[in-house]
Design an enzyme around this catalytic site. Structure first.
Site, PDB file in Angstrom:
ATOM      1  N   ILE A 154       0.672  -1.345  -0.010  1.00 50.08           N
ATOM      2  CA  ILE A 154       0.065  -0.021   0.081  1.00 50.08           C
ATOM      3  C   ILE A 154       0.757   1.267  -0.130  1.00 50.08           C
ATOM      4  CG2 ILE A 154      -1.761   1.236   1.145  1.00 50.08           C
ATOM      5  CD1 ILE A 154      -2.878  -1.602   2.286  1.00 50.08           C
ATOM      6  N   ASP A 173      11.113   2.808   6.651  1.00 44.54           N
ATOM      7  CA  ASP A 173      10.577   1.353   6.649  1.00 44.54           C
ATOM      8  C   ASP A 173      11.519   0.378   7.627  1.00 44.54           C
ATOM      9  OD1 ASP A 173       9.791  -1.700   6.159  1.00 44.54           O
ATOM     10  OD2 ASP A 173       8.375  -0.577   4.903  1.00 44.54           O
ATOM     11  N   CYS A 205       2.240   0.938   7.764  1.00 50.03           N
ATOM     12  CA  CYS A 205       3.086  -0.183   8.429  1.00 50.03           C
ATOM     13  C   CYS A 205       2.090  -0.825   9.110  1.00 50.03           C
ATOM     14  CB  CYS A 205       4.154   0.472   9.387  1.00 50.03           C
ATOM     15  SG  CYS A 205       3.598   1.589  10.337  1.00 50.03           S
ATOM     16  N   PRO A 206       2.380  -2.083   9.655  1.00 50.36           N
ATOM     17  CA  PRO A 206       1.426  -2.917  10.380  1.00 50.36           C
ATOM     18  C   PRO A 206       1.573  -2.362  11.771  1.00 50.36           C
ATOM     19  CG  PRO A 206       3.364  -4.034  10.050  1.00 50.36           C
ATOM     20  CD  PRO A 206       3.460  -2.980   9.280  1.00 50.36           C
ATOM     21  N   THR A 232      -4.392   5.146   7.443  1.00 54.00           N
ATOM     22  CA  THR A 232      -5.368   4.323   7.179  1.00 54.00           C
ATOM     23  C   THR A 232      -4.974   2.734   7.237  1.00 54.00           C
ATOM     24  OG1 THR A 232      -4.117   4.176   4.854  1.00 54.00           O
ATOM     25  CG2 THR A 232      -6.132   5.614   5.027  1.00 54.00           C
ATOM     26  N   SER A 233      -4.107   2.719   8.520  1.00 54.01           N
ATOM     27  CA  SER A 233      -3.471   1.284   8.609  1.00 54.01           C
ATOM     28  C   SER A 233      -4.160   0.905  10.002  1.00 54.01           C
ATOM     29  CB  SER A 233      -1.989   1.634   8.832  1.00 54.01           C
ATOM     30  OG  SER A 233      -1.342   0.600   8.265  1.00 54.01           O
ATOM     31  N   ARG A 234      -3.703   1.089  11.131  1.00 52.38           N
ATOM     32  CA  ARG A 234      -4.243   0.645  12.042  1.00 52.38           C
ATOM     33  C   ARG A 234      -4.238   1.422  13.367  1.00 52.38           C
ATOM     34  NH1 ARG A 234      -5.879  -2.836   9.511  1.00 52.38           N
ATOM     35  NH2 ARG A 234      -5.761  -4.951   9.414  1.00 52.38           N
ATOM     36  N   ASP A 258      -8.969   6.677   8.918  1.00 49.88           N
ATOM     37  CA  ASP A 258      -9.817   5.669   8.810  1.00 49.88           C
ATOM     38  C   ASP A 258      -9.949   4.505   9.739  1.00 49.88           C
ATOM     39  OD1 ASP A 258     -11.464   4.513   6.500  1.00 49.88           O
ATOM     40  OD2 ASP A 258     -10.077   2.789   6.457  1.00 49.88           O
ATOM     41  N   GLU A 263     -11.777   1.464  17.981  1.00 53.13           N
ATOM     42  CA  GLU A 263     -12.524   1.320  16.888  1.00 53.13           C
ATOM     43  C   GLU A 263     -13.548   0.088  17.108  1.00 53.13           C
ATOM     44  OE1 GLU A 263     -10.206   1.093  13.209  1.00 53.13           O
ATOM     45  OE2 GLU A 263     -11.037  -0.809  12.875  1.00 53.13           O
ATOM     46  N   HIS A 295     -13.106   2.803   8.815  1.00 55.76           N
ATOM     47  CA  HIS A 295     -12.420   1.721   8.307  1.00 55.76           C
ATOM     48  C   HIS A 295     -12.922   1.123   7.029  1.00 55.76           C
ATOM     49  CE1 HIS A 295      -9.137  -1.592   9.841  1.00 55.76           C
ATOM     50  NE2 HIS A 295      -9.287  -1.834   8.498  1.00 55.76           N
TER      51      HIS A 295
HETATM   52  P1  NAI Z   1       2.687  -4.681   3.638  1.00 50.83           P
HETATM   53  O1  NAI Z   1       3.041  -6.055   4.432  1.00 50.83           O
HETATM   54  O2  NAI Z   1       2.867  -4.973   2.147  1.00 50.83           O
HETATM   55  O3  NAI Z   1       3.468  -3.520   3.969  1.00 50.83           O
HETATM   56  C1  NAI Z   1       3.919  -3.126   5.439  1.00 50.83           C
HETATM   57  C2  NAI Z   1       5.196  -2.597   5.421  1.00 50.83           C
HETATM   58  O4  NAI Z   1       5.386  -1.987   6.834  1.00 50.83           O
HETATM   59  C3  NAI Z   1       6.478  -3.637   5.106  1.00 50.83           C
HETATM   60  O5  NAI Z   1       7.259  -2.960   4.129  1.00 50.83           O
HETATM   61  C4  NAI Z   1       7.094  -3.602   6.226  1.00 50.83           C
HETATM   62  O6  NAI Z   1       8.591  -3.712   6.230  1.00 50.83           O
HETATM   63  C5  NAI Z   1       6.878  -2.357   7.169  1.00 50.83           C
HETATM   64  N1  NAI Z   1       7.034  -2.382   8.503  1.00 50.83           N
HETATM   65  C6  NAI Z   1       7.092  -3.518   9.390  1.00 50.83           C
HETATM   66  N2  NAI Z   1       7.426  -3.247  10.479  1.00 50.83           N
HETATM   67  C7  NAI Z   1       7.745  -1.697  10.479  1.00 50.83           C
HETATM   68  C8  NAI Z   1       7.914  -0.755  11.496  1.00 50.83           C
HETATM   69  N3  NAI Z   1       8.377  -1.158  12.972  1.00 50.83           N
HETATM   70  N4  NAI Z   1       8.223   0.608  11.090  1.00 50.83           N
HETATM   71  C9  NAI Z   1       8.193   0.825   9.746  1.00 50.83           C
HETATM   72  N5  NAI Z   1       7.610  -0.049   8.815  1.00 50.83           N
HETATM   73  C10 NAI Z   1       7.356  -1.202   9.170  1.00 50.83           C
HETATM   74  O7  NAI Z   1       1.417  -4.344   4.108  1.00 50.83           O
HETATM   75  P2  NAI Z   1       0.201  -3.631   3.123  1.00 50.83           P
HETATM   76  O8  NAI Z   1      -0.696  -4.494   2.406  1.00 50.83           O
HETATM   77  O9  NAI Z   1       1.086  -2.366   2.485  1.00 50.83           O
HETATM   78  O10 NAI Z   1      -0.627  -3.081   4.383  1.00 50.83           O
HETATM   79  C11 NAI Z   1      -0.262  -2.125   5.287  1.00 50.83           C
HETATM   80  C12 NAI Z   1      -0.909  -2.058   6.370  1.00 50.83           C
HETATM   81  O11 NAI Z   1      -2.223  -1.341   6.109  1.00 50.83           O
HETATM   82  C13 NAI Z   1      -1.533  -3.199   7.019  1.00 50.83           C
HETATM   83  O12 NAI Z   1      -0.732  -3.985   8.189  1.00 50.83           O
HETATM   84  C14 NAI Z   1      -2.877  -3.014   7.599  1.00 50.83           C
HETATM   85  O13 NAI Z   1      -2.794  -2.793   8.944  1.00 50.83           O
HETATM   86  C15 NAI Z   1      -3.254  -1.890   6.990  1.00 50.83           C
HETATM   87  N6  NAI Z   1      -4.645  -1.912   6.099  1.00 50.83           N
HETATM   88  C16 NAI Z   1      -5.714  -1.063   6.247  1.00 50.83           C
HETATM   89  C17 NAI Z   1      -6.739  -1.342   5.549  1.00 50.83           C
HETATM   90  C18 NAI Z   1      -8.033  -0.463   5.545  1.00 50.83           C
HETATM   91  O14 NAI Z   1      -9.201  -0.754   5.176  1.00 50.83           O
HETATM   92  N7  NAI Z   1      -7.843   0.730   6.255  1.00 50.83           N
HETATM   93  C19 NAI Z   1      -6.933  -2.529   4.570  1.00 50.83           C
HETATM   94  C20 NAI Z   1      -5.509  -3.306   4.276  1.00 50.83           C
HETATM   95  C21 NAI Z   1      -4.698  -2.897   5.138  1.00 50.83           C
END
Ligand code: NAI
Length: 344
Positions: A154, A173, A205-206, A232-234, A258, A263, A295
């Site tokens: 994302i 990252d 980030c997660p 928009t993450s958590r 978001d 929540e 969300h």
């Molecule tokens: P992804 O796994 O492709 O990317 C997450 C990135 O965060 C990775 O590059 C990882 O190395 C990095 N990361 C891990 N620990 C970290 C730290 N301590 N500091 C900085 N970066 C760190 O995941 P994706 O698909 O990009 O999703 C990201 C987040 O978006 C998910 O974890 C989820 O929480 C959130 N999400 C929210 C949605 C919504 O509807 N609002 C829907 C889908 C995901």
């Protein structure tokens, strides 16, 4: 394969019905969330299918195991609502690692533009035939610096869109992506520099122990005055009380949320006509420079179809082949290094 589907919403069913019909999977939809009080609904099923605000803690895992449930199929990417350490050796956890990074990244941009160009205000004003522009001054994105925390699927889509606007990107990252830093318009920097130099900060980030409250009082002190924050993450990436203080002190220029730390009892449900007990959320929503969506960043037709297809494929792969590339390794929590199938 009979699967108890928790926290079911009307928009889930068409895509899940379509893909389950093509395989031997039967979903029973429960509107309630999975938690210690509702876990017994899973009795007689082979697995459970859960979303972001279902609770898969030690007590729920124990009861699922007693009921003979073998698998928790998450229909989302994040898995912070699952006690993975406890799940290890007890129950398998599958997820949908990617369904539409575009859905989330585009939603983040939609919130950003809405906020800084006051579209939410204009929509209400013009419906009341108020065509005044007082208080509607925004700013150009072109030439601004955006800090992106988390450059996974994302985050990288978000960066591409930002580059289209002519923005400079500072990225952070824990595991930087190879080839992303071009030494000029996109640069990896330490977190403190990202905080100090970004006009806009977007979280991708997660939620982990490392990232819990990554935006808090201390980090906001390091930020530029007027910083625009996108989450928009958590929810728990942001200390909501600190954000509220930052907004009141005018340190934070705008916030687009978001997700929200508390929540789980609120988002996805209709509380109109009720008195909101969460004072922090109510105060945030009352601010003219805060936009909250519940969300919904994932909610596109494309994402829903991908979520259903991958979830069904995960379940079928697990029960038929005892193999699923989308198993979260419950031992180390890795989703990248240990994706070789069954993790115990
Ligand atoms: P992804 O796994 O492709 O990317 C997450 C990135 O965060 C990775 O590059 C990882 O190395 C990095 N990361 C891990 N620990 C970290 C730290 N301590 N500091 C900085 N970066 C760190 O995941 P994706 O698909 O990009 O999703 C990201 C987040 O978006 C998910 O974890 C989820 O929480 C959130 N999400 C929210 C949605 C919504 O509807 N609002 C829907 C889908 C995901």
């Amino acid at each position: 394969m009979k699967i108890a589907f928790f926290d079911a919403k009307p928009y889930d069913k068409p895509s899940f019905d379509q893909f389950s019909a093509e395989h031997d999977v039967i979903f029973k939809y429960f509107e309630t969330k999975l938690n210690e009080d509702t876990v017994d609904l899973a009795s007689g099923f082979d697995g459970v299918c859960v979303f972001v605000n279902d609770t898969v803690n030690a007590a729920v895992i124990d009861r699922l195991c007693e009921l003979g449930i073998q698998v928790v199929a998450l229909r989302c990417a994040g898995f912070n609502n699952v006690d993975l350490q406890y799940a290890f050796g007890r129950i398998h956890v599958l997820r949908v690692p990617a369904y539409s990074p575009y859905a989330v990244a585009e939603h983040a941009i939609a919130m950003l533009l809405t906020s800084i160009r006051r579209i939410h205000k204009a929509f209400i004003r013009t419906r009341d035939y108020n065509f005044s522009l007082a208080g509607m001054t925004g700013f150009d994105l072109h030439g601004k610096t955006v800090g992106v925390i988390g450059t996974g699927r994302i985050g990288r889509v978000f960066i591409n869109i930002c580059r289209g606007f002519g923005m400079k990107v500072l990225a952070y990252d824990k595991y930087p992506a190879e080839g992303l830093d071009n030494g000029d318009t996109i640069r990896y920097v330490p977190l403190d520099i990202l905080f100090a130099e970004s006009d806009i900060i977007s979280l991708h980030c997660p939620l982990t122990e490392d990232t819990y409250h990554i935006i808090d009082e201390e980090s906001l002190i390091k930020c530029k005055r007027g910083v625009v924050l996108l989450n928009t993450s958590r929810g728990a990436l942001v200390d909501a009380e600190a954000l509220l203080s930052g907004i009141k002190s005018r340190k934070v220029g705008a916030a687009c949320l978001d997700v929200y730390e508390e929540e789980s009892e609120l988002f996805f449900e209709d509380f109109s006509g009720h008195i909101l007990n969460d004072d922090t959320l109510a105060r945030l929503i009352s601010m003219p420079n805060v936009i909250v969506t519940s969300h919904q960043a994932f909610l596109t037709e494309e994402a829903l179809a991908n979520i259903a297809e991958t979830t069904v494929t995960n379940i079928v792969g697990f029960f038929r082949n005892r193999q699923c590339p989308n198993e979260v390794c419950c031992k180390c929590g890795s989703t990248t290094d240990c994706m070789n199938g069954i993790c115990f």
